[in-house]
Design an enzyme around this catalytic site. Structure first.
Site, PDB file in Angstrom:
ATOM      1  N   GLY A  73       0.838  -1.198   0.000  1.00 59.55           N
ATOM      2  CA  GLY A  73       0.000   0.000   0.000  1.00 59.55           C
ATOM      3  C   GLY A  73       0.876   1.252   0.000  1.00 59.55           C
ATOM      4  O   GLY A  73       0.574   2.246  -0.661  1.00 59.55           O
ATOM      5  N   ASN A 153      -6.809   5.192   9.412  1.00 60.10           N
ATOM      6  CA  ASN A 153      -6.361   3.954  10.035  1.00 60.10           C
ATOM      7  C   ASN A 153      -6.377   4.001  11.559  1.00 60.10           C
ATOM      8  O   ASN A 153      -6.431   2.970  12.208  1.00 60.10           O
ATOM      9  CB  ASN A 153      -4.945   3.596   9.554  1.00 60.10           C
ATOM     10  CG  ASN A 153      -4.013   4.779   9.525  1.00 60.10           C
ATOM     11  OD1 ASN A 153      -4.314   5.808   8.909  1.00 60.10           O
ATOM     12  ND2 ASN A 153      -2.894   4.658  10.194  1.00 60.10           N
ATOM     13  N   SER A 201      -4.070  -2.445  -0.263  1.00 63.51           N
ATOM     14  CA  SER A 201      -3.038  -3.300   0.340  1.00 63.51           C
ATOM     15  C   SER A 201      -3.686  -4.591   0.817  1.00 63.51           C
ATOM     16  O   SER A 201      -4.621  -4.566   1.611  1.00 63.51           O
ATOM     17  CB  SER A 201      -2.402  -2.571   1.523  1.00 63.51           C
ATOM     18  OG  SER A 201      -1.505  -3.429   2.172  1.00 63.51           O
ATOM     19  N   THR A 239      10.086  -8.650 -11.638  1.00 60.10           N
ATOM     20  CA  THR A 239       9.356  -9.913 -11.777  1.00 60.10           C
ATOM     21  C   THR A 239       8.216  -9.925 -10.763  1.00 60.10           C
ATOM     22  O   THR A 239       8.421  -9.610  -9.589  1.00 60.10           O
ATOM     23  CB  THR A 239      10.312 -11.101 -11.533  1.00 60.10           C
ATOM     24  OG1 THR A 239      11.362 -10.998 -12.488  1.00 60.10           O
ATOM     25  CG2 THR A 239       9.598 -12.438 -11.679  1.00 60.10           C
ATOM     26  N   CYS A 327       5.409   4.783  18.985  1.00 58.42           N
ATOM     27  CA  CYS A 327       6.558   4.224  19.697  1.00 58.42           C
ATOM     28  C   CYS A 327       7.400   3.355  18.792  1.00 58.42           C
ATOM     29  O   CYS A 327       8.584   3.206  18.994  1.00 58.42           O
ATOM     30  CB  CYS A 327       6.089   3.407  20.891  1.00 58.42           C
ATOM     31  SG  CYS A 327       5.152   1.982  20.407  1.00 58.42           S
TER      32      CYS A 327
HETATM   33  C1  PLP Z   1      -4.274   4.093   5.502  1.00 59.30           C
HETATM   34  C2  PLP Z   1      -3.039   3.303   5.196  1.00 59.30           C
HETATM   35  N1  PLP Z   1      -2.331   3.591   4.110  1.00 59.30           N
HETATM   36  C3  PLP Z   1      -1.230   2.904   3.770  1.00 59.30           C
HETATM   37  C4  PLP Z   1      -0.775   1.870   4.543  1.00 59.30           C
HETATM   38  C5  PLP Z   1       0.458   1.148   4.138  1.00 59.30           C
HETATM   39  O1  PLP Z   1       0.177  -0.128   3.610  1.00 59.30           O
HETATM   40  P1  PLP Z   1       1.310  -1.243   3.571  1.00 59.30           P
HETATM   41  O2  PLP Z   1       1.441  -1.780   4.949  1.00 59.30           O
HETATM   42  O3  PLP Z   1       0.804  -2.268   2.600  1.00 59.30           O
HETATM   43  O4  PLP Z   1       2.550  -0.604   3.076  1.00 59.30           O
HETATM   44  C6  PLP Z   1      -1.470   1.531   5.714  1.00 59.30           C
HETATM   45  C7  PLP Z   1      -0.969   0.460   6.619  1.00 59.30           C
HETATM   46  O5  PLP Z   1      -1.001   0.587   7.816  1.00 59.30           O
HETATM   47  C8  PLP Z   1      -2.641   2.262   6.045  1.00 59.30           C
HETATM   48  O6  PLP Z   1      -3.350   1.982   7.134  1.00 59.30           O
END
Ligand code: PLP
Length: 393
Positions: A73, A153, A201, A239, A327
């Protein structure tokens, strides 16, 4: 793992679904061909990738040729933000985003600032919402990209993506949304929402870690992100992670197929937990919007305690959760998200995120509610400030 873990951190990651793993396994051993090879086991890998691309496209109502697989992601976010910026710098150098984005977008924007781009970080209200009017007001003649996350998140707040998408489309500005937390929790139709780029992701919806995807609407001008071979139609070399891609395809298919039942269950667990915490524990604040929040997200700040200690004590009771301090990055700074919604440092420090998933049950909540009030009280007893408040002075 011998001891039963009550896992309440699905926003951090999820276990791989057994059906997903079953589909992935042959691509590690039997069907190991390089998808770029022309012999049959190579062609089988290629077909598996294209089948997965179709599944991802179907899940978000896109065309398969608009889906590009990435390593995560984070990579999808970086590609979207930097790729659009560099490809469109002849048109302008201004980007609009928010103060509560994941670091994958935020640090990509900060990097662009160091390279001559101008970024507006829109503030959010006390519930973590950005207003479409603010987005409209921030647009300038040199704006080339708006990047606003679908759902946060940490606090789970869901943004008015459809309204922002409409503004962006009307103004002819590209719109990217980080949908990493939203996929599998919220039905998403990229055309209806006027989204031009969308990050995904797999490990957030019972797929494997280290595989993601970026939806790029046909016609969007964007530079390639990784240079090398001709994979992903020359736009993302290397790849392919065939097993990972197969896993992503299967996981997104399951997630979108079962979304209504899954949501119903999570909302029930979420609302019960919120209700019980408010009822049983004094001096708490619910972070994030009451209703416009991810179905499995609960985020509370507990006054007079420190989030890290709370997590460690929950862990000793077999409960895995997460806090609002960064942290893991070696600092004890409170999260930028909690500060953005107006929490003072000391309250942001005492935050707890619980994120539920498909294996959580009401018995898990019973157990949580047996342990949490006791732990909170024990930690508060160590606080001189709490003593004072209890004594009423
Ligand atoms: C909102 C958000 N964007 C991006 C990411 C990053 O994804 P990845 O862990 O696949 O790099 C996260 C992962 O915590 C996420 O919560």
């Amino acid at each position: 793992m011998d001891k039963k873990i009550i896992y309440m951190d699905h926003s951090a990651t999820t276990p791989v679904d057994s059906q997903v793993l079953d589909e992935m396994l042959p691509y590690f051993t039997k069907n190991y061909g390089n998808p770029s090879s022309i012999y049959s086991i190579g062609r089988e890998s290629k077909k598996a990738i294209e089948d997965a691309r179709e599944r991802v496209a179907k899940a978000v109502f896109a065309q398969p040729r608009e889906i590009f697989f990435t390593g995560s992601g984070t990579e999808a976010d970086n590609w979207a933000v930097k790729g659009v910026a560099y490809s469109n710098k002849n048109k302008g150098n201004h980007i609009i985003t928010t103060t509560i984005e994941h670091h994958a977008v935020m640090h990509a924007c900060q990097y662009l600032e160091s390279d001559g781009f101008e970024v507006t970080y829109l503030p959010v209200d006390e519930n973590g919402l950005v207003s479409p009017e603010q987005v409209l007001e921030a647009i300038k003649p040199n704006t080339i990209l708006i990047s606003i996350m679908f759902a946060n998140n940490e606090i789970g707040t869901i943004q008015p993506i459809g309204e922002i998408g409409k503004i962006a489309r009307d103004k002819g500005i590209y719109f990217h949304t980080d949908a990493v937390q939203a996929i599998g929790n919220i039905p998403i139709n990229v055309s209806e929402l006027n989204v031009d780029l969308l990050s995904i992701s797999a490990h957030k919806f019972y797929g494997p870690k280290g595989i993601g995807a970026l939806y790029i609407r046909k016609g969007v001008k964007i530079t390639s992100f990784i240079h090398g071979g001709a994979q992903e139609r020359g736009r993302r070399a290397s790849t392919e992670n065939v097993a990972g891609i197969v896993g992503l395809g299967k996981a997104i298919e399951i997630a979108t197929l079962n979304i209504d039942d899954y949501n119903k269950k999570l909302i029930e667990l979420r609302d019960r937990t919120i209700f019980e915490i408010m009822k049983k524990i004094p001096f708490v604040r619910l972070n994030g919007h009451q209703h416009k929040r991810l179905p499995g997200n609960v985020n509370f700040s507990f006054e007079f305690i420190e989030g890290e200690s709370l997590l460690l004590m929950l862990d000793m009771k077999g409960i895995a959760a997460s806090s609002g301090s960064a942290c893991t990055s070696g600092s004890l700074d409170p999260s930028h998200v909690l500060l953005s919604i107006g929490l003072p440092h000391e309250i942001a420090h005492g935050s707890l995120r619980l994120s539920f998933g498909k294996d959580n049950t009401h018995e898990d909540i019973d157990q949580l509610m047996k342990e949490l009030p006791v732990i909170v009280e024990r930690l508060r007893e160590m606080s001189p400030l709490y003593e004072k408040v209890k004594r009423g002075n």
